[in-house]
Structures are given as structure tokens and as C-alpha cells.
Scaffold this motif. Structure first.
Motif, short mmCIF file in Angstrom:
data_model
loop_
_atom_site.label_atom_id
_atom_site.label_comp_id
_atom_site.label_asym_id
_atom_site.label_seq_id
_atom_site.Cartn_x
_atom_site.Cartn_y
_atom_site.Cartn_z
N VAL A 129 0.84 -1.19 0.00
CA VAL A 129 0.00 0.00 0.00
C VAL A 129 0.88 1.25 0.00
N ARG A 130 0.55 2.19 -0.87
CA ARG A 130 1.23 3.48 -0.89
C ARG A 130 0.61 4.38 0.17
N ALA A 131 1.43 4.98 1.00
CA ALA A 131 0.95 5.89 2.03
C ALA A 131 0.56 7.23 1.42
N GLY A 132 -0.50 7.82 1.95
CA GLY A 132 -0.86 9.17 1.56
C GLY A 132 -0.06 10.19 2.35
N ASN A 133 -0.20 11.44 2.00
CA ASN A 133 0.55 12.52 2.64
C ASN A 133 -0.30 13.65 3.18
N ASP A 134 -1.52 13.78 2.69
CA ASP A 134 -2.30 14.99 2.94
C ASP A 134 -3.55 14.70 3.75
N PHE A 135 -3.83 15.58 4.71
CA PHE A 135 -5.09 15.55 5.43
C PHE A 135 -6.20 16.08 4.53
N VAL A 136 -7.42 15.65 4.82
CA VAL A 136 -8.57 16.13 4.06
C VAL A 136 -9.70 16.48 5.02
N THR A 137 -10.18 17.71 4.94
CA THR A 137 -11.34 18.16 5.69
C THR A 137 -12.35 18.73 4.69
N VAL A 138 -13.58 18.29 4.79
CA VAL A 138 -14.64 18.65 3.84
C VAL A 138 -15.79 19.27 4.63
N GLU A 139 -16.35 20.36 4.12
CA GLU A 139 -17.52 20.95 4.76
C GLU A 139 -18.79 20.48 4.06
N VAL A 140 -19.69 19.90 4.83
CA VAL A 140 -20.97 19.40 4.31
C VAL A 140 -22.09 19.99 5.16
N ASP A 141 -22.95 20.77 4.55
CA ASP A 141 -24.08 21.38 5.25
C ASP A 141 -23.64 22.12 6.51
N GLY A 142 -22.52 22.84 6.40
CA GLY A 142 -22.03 23.62 7.52
C GLY A 142 -21.28 22.84 8.57
N VAL A 143 -21.05 21.55 8.34
CA VAL A 143 -20.32 20.68 9.27
C VAL A 143 -18.96 20.34 8.68
N ARG A 144 -17.90 20.60 9.43
CA ARG A 144 -16.54 20.34 8.96
C ARG A 144 -16.15 18.91 9.34
N LEU A 145 -15.87 18.10 8.31
CA LEU A 145 -15.62 16.67 8.48
C LEU A 145 -14.17 16.36 8.11
N SER A 146 -13.43 15.75 9.00
CA SER A 146 -12.06 15.32 8.70
C SER A 146 -12.03 13.81 8.56
N LEU A 147 -11.34 13.35 7.51
CA LEU A 147 -11.41 11.95 7.09
C LEU A 147 -10.18 11.17 7.56
N PHE A 148 -10.43 9.98 8.13
CA PHE A 148 -9.36 9.09 8.54
C PHE A 148 -9.76 7.64 8.26
N VAL A 149 -8.74 6.77 8.22
CA VAL A 149 -8.97 5.35 7.94
C VAL A 149 -8.27 4.50 9.00
N ASP A 167 -15.43 19.63 13.11
CA ASP A 167 -16.59 19.37 13.96
C ASP A 167 -16.79 17.88 14.19
N ALA A 168 -16.41 17.07 13.18
CA ALA A 168 -16.58 15.61 13.31
C ALA A 168 -15.46 14.91 12.55
N TYR A 169 -14.90 13.90 13.18
CA TYR A 169 -13.93 13.01 12.53
C TYR A 169 -14.67 11.78 12.03
N LEU A 170 -14.44 11.43 10.78
CA LEU A 170 -15.01 10.21 10.21
C LEU A 170 -13.90 9.17 10.13
N VAL A 171 -14.09 8.04 10.81
CA VAL A 171 -13.07 6.99 10.85
C VAL A 171 -13.70 5.69 10.36
N ILE A 172 -13.32 5.26 9.16
CA ILE A 172 -13.84 4.01 8.61
C ILE A 172 -12.78 2.93 8.75
N ALA A 173 -13.20 1.68 8.99
CA ALA A 173 -12.22 0.69 9.42
C ALA A 173 -12.61 -0.74 9.04
N ASN A 174 -11.57 -1.59 9.04
CA ASN A 174 -11.68 -3.05 9.15
C ASN A 174 -10.83 -3.40 10.37
#
Length: 259
Positions: A129-149, A167-174
Motif C-alpha cells: 500500500v502506498r501511504a498518503g501525505n495529505d489531510f482532508v477536511t470537507v464541509e458538508v451542510d455547515g459541518v466540517r468533516l475530517s477523514l481518517f482510515v 466538527d466531526a472526525y469520520l473513521v472508517i475501518a476493518n
């Protein structure tokens, strides 16, 4: 209340069968949309299972898994996210390792990508797996969401770095069942220390010789569990309110004391 209703889909994964997973998940996403969700989250590697060491598992960027997310988003008029193995257009001929890419697709055709920064070195994941380098934060309906795995959850400093604009961290996982206590504890810790919501979505069932207990959890900025599920397939709903984040931080002024 302003904000965003989130639906976290805790699901099994049919090993190495994208079309079967798409067929299983589509009705559940439709049900989440009917339940008022503005954002639906699937798990890490929702379409293949966690199998990066399998030759040819990678898709081109914008491949079938990404297309499925985008189609579901436009069909139901909401945001849909999950991760899949994508080979970046910048990949060289001698390094075609895919990234573990969290794809977040919007109802207007917008697509954001976060490439998992931390391969799981305990399992020598960096070989595949190639590692990423950049954080990502997305605003949806006025809510700031930061993405993690998944494994990213263990690196508190990166959550700290993004806290002021999240405002919220999204953490998706196995996340395997044998380390379920770590998963449960770290989700609540990240919420409490950053005074933000955390939405943790994990798979159930078995795959690749591992068992998964789910334990998907949505936690509020004070560490209170708003919804949780263990063991079987389910959909968790919760409302993410940025005003609650702001008031919590104004009342308990912890973030300003960091050094």
C-alpha cells in the motif's frame, strides 16, 4: 437544529466480489436515505475486503468502487463515503501499489479523496500500500468533516492538528475483533480530547482469516455515545451539530491550553 444526520452502515463484506457488495449495500443506502441521512458511511475496503496483498486488487482512480459511491450519492441526493484500493494517476510503472483511499462523493458529483497516511506496519502493509501525505477536511451542510482510515486512529497528534477546523472526525475501518477494546477506547478518546464528534464505522463478519465485531460507534464532543452496534449488520443514525461543538469548546476551554 442545524447540522447533518449521519448514517453509519455496519456491514459484512463479500470477499473479492465488488458486484456482490454493491448489490448488498445499495438497498441499505436507500434505507438510510429514507431515514433522513445527509451522509452515509460504509466501511474501509467496503467492496473487496481488506486484501491489499492480492495481485491486481487495485482499481484505477475513479474505478468501479468510486463510481458506485458517486452513483449512490447522486441517486439519493446525499453524501456517501467508504474506502477502496485505488492506484493513483501519479503511480510509476515500477510502483503500482494502490492507496487505501477514502472516497467521499457528493450529490452534485463532487468527489473528495483521502489516502490513508499510516500503513499498518505490524502486518507489513507498506509492502502493498502506498501511504498518503495529505489531510482532508470537507464541509458538508455547515459541518466540517475530517477523514481518517482505521490505523490512523492511533495517531492522536494528527487529530489534534485538525481539531480547530473539525466538527466531526469520520473513521472508517476493518478493525479486528481481537483488538476491539482498542477501537472502542480510542474512538471515545479522540472525541473527548478534541471536543468533536467521532463517527467510527467498522465491518462485521470474517475475511482474510480475521474476525470483525463491528462496534461501530458515534460519539459526541463530551465523549457520550450517541449510537453503537456490535456483532451484526446494522445502521446507526446520529445528528452532528456544529453548534454543540462550539458551545462545548467555549465552556471547557481545553484546546487553547495545548502546547
Amino acid at each position: 437544529m442545524s447540522g447533518l444526520r449521519v448514517a453509519a452502515i455496519q456491514h459484512e463484506i463479500v470477499w473479492h466480489d465488488r458486484e456482490a457488495n454493491f448489490a448488498r449495500l445499495a438497498p441499505t443506502i436507500a434505507g438510510a436515505a429514507a431515514g433522513g441521512a445527509g451522509l452515509v458511511l460504509l466501511t474501509e475496503t467496503f467492496s473487496t475486503g481488506f486484501s491489499f496483498d492480492t495481485p491486481g486488487i487495485g482499481e484505477r482512480e475513479g474505478g468501479p468502487s468510486s463510481q458506485f459511491l458517486a452513483e449512490q450519492a447522486t441517486t439519493h441526493g446525499l453524501w456517501v463515503g467508504g474506502s477502496c484500493p485505488e492506484v493513483s494517476p501519479e503511480a510509476t510503472d515500477d510502483d503500482q501499489r494502490p492507496s487505501n483511499t477514502f472516497v467521499l462523493a457528493g450529490p452534485d458529483g463532487t468527489v473528495h479523496r483521502y489516502r490513508k497516511i499510516h500503513p499498518f506496519s505490524h502486518a507489513e502493509e507498506e509492502k502493498y500500500v502506498r501511504a498518503g501525505n495529505d489531510f482532508v477536511t470537507v464541509e458538508v451542510d455547515g459541518v466540517r468533516l475530517s477523514l481518517f482510515v482505521c490505523y490512523d486512529l492511533r495517531f492522536a497528534d494528527e487529530f489534534w492538528t485538525l481539531a480547530a477546523d473539525t466538527d466531526a472526525y469520520l473513521v472508517i475501518a476493518n478493525w479486528p475483533a481481537k483488538r476491539r477494546v482498542h477501537w472502542q477506547t480510542l474512538l471515545r478518546a479522540r472525541a473527548i480530547e478534541n471536543q468533536a464528534y467521532v463517527v467510527g464505522v467498522n465491518r462485521v463478519g470474517s475475511g482474510g482469516g480475521l474476525e470483525y465485531s463491528g462496534d461501530s460507534t458515534i460519539v459526541d464532543p463530551l465523549g457520550e455515545v450517541l449510537a453503537s452496534g456490535a456483532g451484526g449488520e446494522t445502521v446507526l443514525f446520529a445528528d452532528i451539530d456544529p453548534a454543540h461543538v462550539a458551545s462545548t469548546r467555549a465552556h471547557f476551554r481545553f484546546l487553547q491550553d495545548r502546547r
